[in-house]
Enzyme design. Structure first.
Site, PDB file in Angstrom:
ATOM      1  N   LYS A  82      -2.728  -6.723  -4.479  1.00 57.17           N
ATOM      2  CA  LYS A  82      -2.874  -6.748  -3.017  1.00 57.17           C
ATOM      3  C   LYS A  82      -3.771  -7.911  -2.616  1.00 57.17           C
ATOM      4  O   LYS A  82      -4.816  -8.139  -3.240  1.00 57.17           O
ATOM      5  CB  LYS A  82      -3.463  -5.411  -2.545  1.00 57.17           C
ATOM      6  N   SER A 157      -1.640   0.206   4.654  1.00 59.10           N
ATOM      7  CA  SER A 157      -1.617  -1.237   4.703  1.00 59.10           C
ATOM      8  C   SER A 157      -1.029  -1.891   3.462  1.00 59.10           C
ATOM      9  O   SER A 157      -0.567  -3.018   3.508  1.00 59.10           O
ATOM     10  CB  SER A 157      -3.036  -1.771   4.910  1.00 59.10           C
ATOM     11  N   SER A 181      -3.926   3.936   2.580  1.00 63.27           N
ATOM     12  CA  SER A 181      -3.135   2.723   2.375  1.00 63.27           C
ATOM     13  C   SER A 181      -2.511   2.555   1.001  1.00 63.27           C
ATOM     14  O   SER A 181      -1.688   1.661   0.805  1.00 63.27           O
ATOM     15  CB  SER A 181      -3.983   1.487   2.673  1.00 63.27           C
TER      16      SER A 181
HETATM   17  N1  GLN Z   1      -3.598   3.386   8.096  1.00 60.04           N
HETATM   18  C1  GLN Z   1      -5.023   3.547   8.003  1.00 60.04           C
HETATM   19  C2  GLN Z   1      -5.703   2.620   8.960  1.00 60.04           C
HETATM   20  O1  GLN Z   1      -5.033   1.964   9.659  1.00 60.04           O
HETATM   21  C3  GLN Z   1      -5.451   3.371   6.601  1.00 60.04           C
HETATM   22  C4  GLN Z   1      -5.851   2.013   6.227  1.00 60.04           C
HETATM   23  C5  GLN Z   1      -6.263   1.880   4.809  1.00 60.04           C
HETATM   24  O2  GLN Z   1      -6.250   2.834   4.036  1.00 60.04           O
HETATM   25  N2  GLN Z   1      -6.693   0.678   4.466  1.00 60.04           N
HETATM   26  O3  GLN Z   1      -6.891   2.554   9.020  1.00 60.04           O
END
Ligand code: GLN
Length: 498
Positions: A82, A157, A181
């Site tokens: 990532k 994400s 994410s």
């Molecule tokens: N979807 C969540 C957010 O927007 C999780 C993000 C993440 O785990 N980095 O914060």
């Protein structure tokens, strides 16, 4: 040949490479060819490091040819990283325009552990900007498409890492999980994603979103592959002050034990607040079937209640933006990446750079967080949210007295169409309902594929089963996951069409 190698598990690739049945270079090349063939459709990668990948694989082959033992059980196996972990030999953008072209001067601990283990890093994967989002639509570099249906999101994400796995561009990937994410994209793509206990994997060189929640973790197509990767990246790191100084749970042994398919004596707790209303019917049906399957394996299924989970989303969306507003202050046009020369003063340059460099979701959260932390509001928002966080941790503690692991659907729905929620932040945030409590409590959780659900507007799509465990309880979590996996056919995405 090349297709076979891309459809092989990491465990099997490793054993074939280490017995010199196939070379690490061939394996790397097969995956680079696959990326060249399908990534124009999936857009899982932001950067492909073909030459570096082949050179690293060649080093593994040379060492094996010289009779040296493999550097790790995953030496020579390709991986997608990532783009939020620093890499000294590749750009690192965190999906943001503000870091376009930035070349970090150092490797994240996760990166250096992968290198030391002889893992072949294929490149960097797409993500929502600074890991804020649930779809990759907030990436400054374009959306990643779900290999199961190119009109849908792969989740976020870490959608790039999950899509790379589902499209057979890599057998292993690394994600980060601040609110889901790793797990939500795993659920949306029919892959396995693990959020380790907070402090289990070093955050050194992980570009911060919300430091008290962020956690790197392994992504793969099988539970055993995730476990192998887990043991490579986890462990104490003096460079991260929140890193846990304790032995890494023996997750590989647990995954192998679980594959025997015997869960007798284990109690599986169904979290009442994370099922039922609001869940897509196909998702709920898949979850109910998983519970019956766990019972067949000998587990005792009990119901538990975590009454404060319903406030998790609200607390998270105060705590996360608060930490974001502070963490992202470092992007000041002076030290990294983009710099918009506009006006004479340093303040004007900073303002112009942040205006041009941050996307709308990042700005929204900086503004929310700055407000939540401002004097006069701090106690009412940030302070209250921290109290809820404590109550959620206590809910977990009580529930883990009644059950060894807790389960729920990973997400309320299957993958949604691109564009569906991008202009509706609340709808986007609701994706994280079931994953957020774990981050707030710092405990461990993972998502494993639990079949396909019919949708009303397209093909059947993958569903994820979430398995949650106490802090440092990864072994029992992997055991349950592997046992459940052993009862199912692997989910294979349809061939990606150009
Ligand atoms: N979807 C969540 C957010 O927007 C999780 C993000 C993440 O785990 N980095 O914060």
């Amino acid at each position: 040949m090349s297709d076979d190698l891309t459809r092989t598990t990491a465990a099997e690739l490793a054993s074939r490479i280490h017995t010199r049945d196939v070379s690490a270079v061939e394996v790397a090349q097969a995956h680079l060819d696959r990326i060249a063939a399908v990534d124009a459709t999936t857009h899982a990668f932001l950067h492909v490091a073909g030459d570096a990948a082949l050179a690293s694989a060649a080093l593994v082959d040379d060492a094996l040819a010289a009779g040296t033992a493999p550097a790790s059980p995953l030496a020579g196996v390709p991986l997608a990283l990532k783009d939020v972990f620093t890499t000294s030999d590749m750009p690192t953008t965190a999906g943001s325009r503000i870091l376009q072209g930035w070349r970090p001067p150092y490797d994240a601990t996760v990166t250096s552990r992968l290198r030391a283990a002889g893992v072949t890093i294929l490149g960097k994967t797409n993500m929502d900007e600074f890991a804020m989002g649930s779809s990759t639509e907030y990436s400054a570099y374009g959306v990643t498409r779900n290999p199961w249906d190119a009109s849908r999101v792969p989740g976020g994400s870490g959608g790039g890492s999950a899509a790379a796995l589902a499209a057979f561009e890599a057998p292993l990937a690394i994600g980060t999980d601040t609110g889901g994410s790793i797990r939500q994209p795993a659920a949306f793509t029919g892959t396995v994603g693990v959020k380790p206990t907070y402090g289990g994997v070093s955050r050194y060189g992980l570009i911060a979103c919300a430091s008290s929640l962020d956690q790197g973790g392994p992504c793969a197509r099988t539970v055993l592959d995730a476990a192998l990767l887990h043991e490579v990246i986890a462990g104490h790191d003096p460079l991260d002050s929140t890193s846990i100084d304790a032995p890494v749970p023996s997750v590989v042994a647990a995954a192998r034990q679980g594959a025997d398919g015997d869960l007798s004596g284990l109690r599986v707790g169904v979290v009442r607040e994370l099922t039922g209303e609001g869940y897509q019917p196909g998702v709920q049906a898949s979850f109910d079937a998983a519970l019956r399957q766990l019972e067949k394996l000998g587990a005792e299924v009990v119901e538990v209640s975590c009454p404060h989970f319903e406030y998790g989303l609200a607390a998270y969306y105060l705590i996360l933006p608060s930490e974001v507003s502070s963490n992202l202050a470092r992007f000041d046009a002076m030290r990294y990446g983009l710099r918009v020369e506009d006006g004479a003063s340093a303040e004007a340059v900073m303002a112009a750079t942040r205006e041009a460099g941050f996307g709308p979701e990042v700005k929204r959260r900086i503004i929310l967080g700055t407000y939540a932390l401002s004097s006069g509001y701090y106690d009412a928002y940030y302070g209250q949210a921290q109290k809820v966080r404590t109550l959620i941790s206590r809910d977990f503690t009580a529930a883990f007295r009644q059950a060894d692991v807790l389960v729920s659907p990973t997400t309320p729905t299957t993958a949604f169409p691109i564009g569906d929620k991008v202009d509706d932040p609340l709808a986007m945030y609701l994706n994280d309902l079931a994953t957020i409590p774990t981050n707030l409590a710092g405990t461990a959780a993972m998502s494993v594929p639990s079949g396909l659900a019919a949708t009303t507007d397209g093909p059947s799509l993958p569903v994820g089963l979430q398995i949650m465990a106490p802090a440092l309880g990864e072994a029992v979590m992997y055991r349950v996951a592997a046992a459940y996996e052993s009862t199912r056919e692997a989910l294979v995405a349809p061939e990606v069409s150009a």
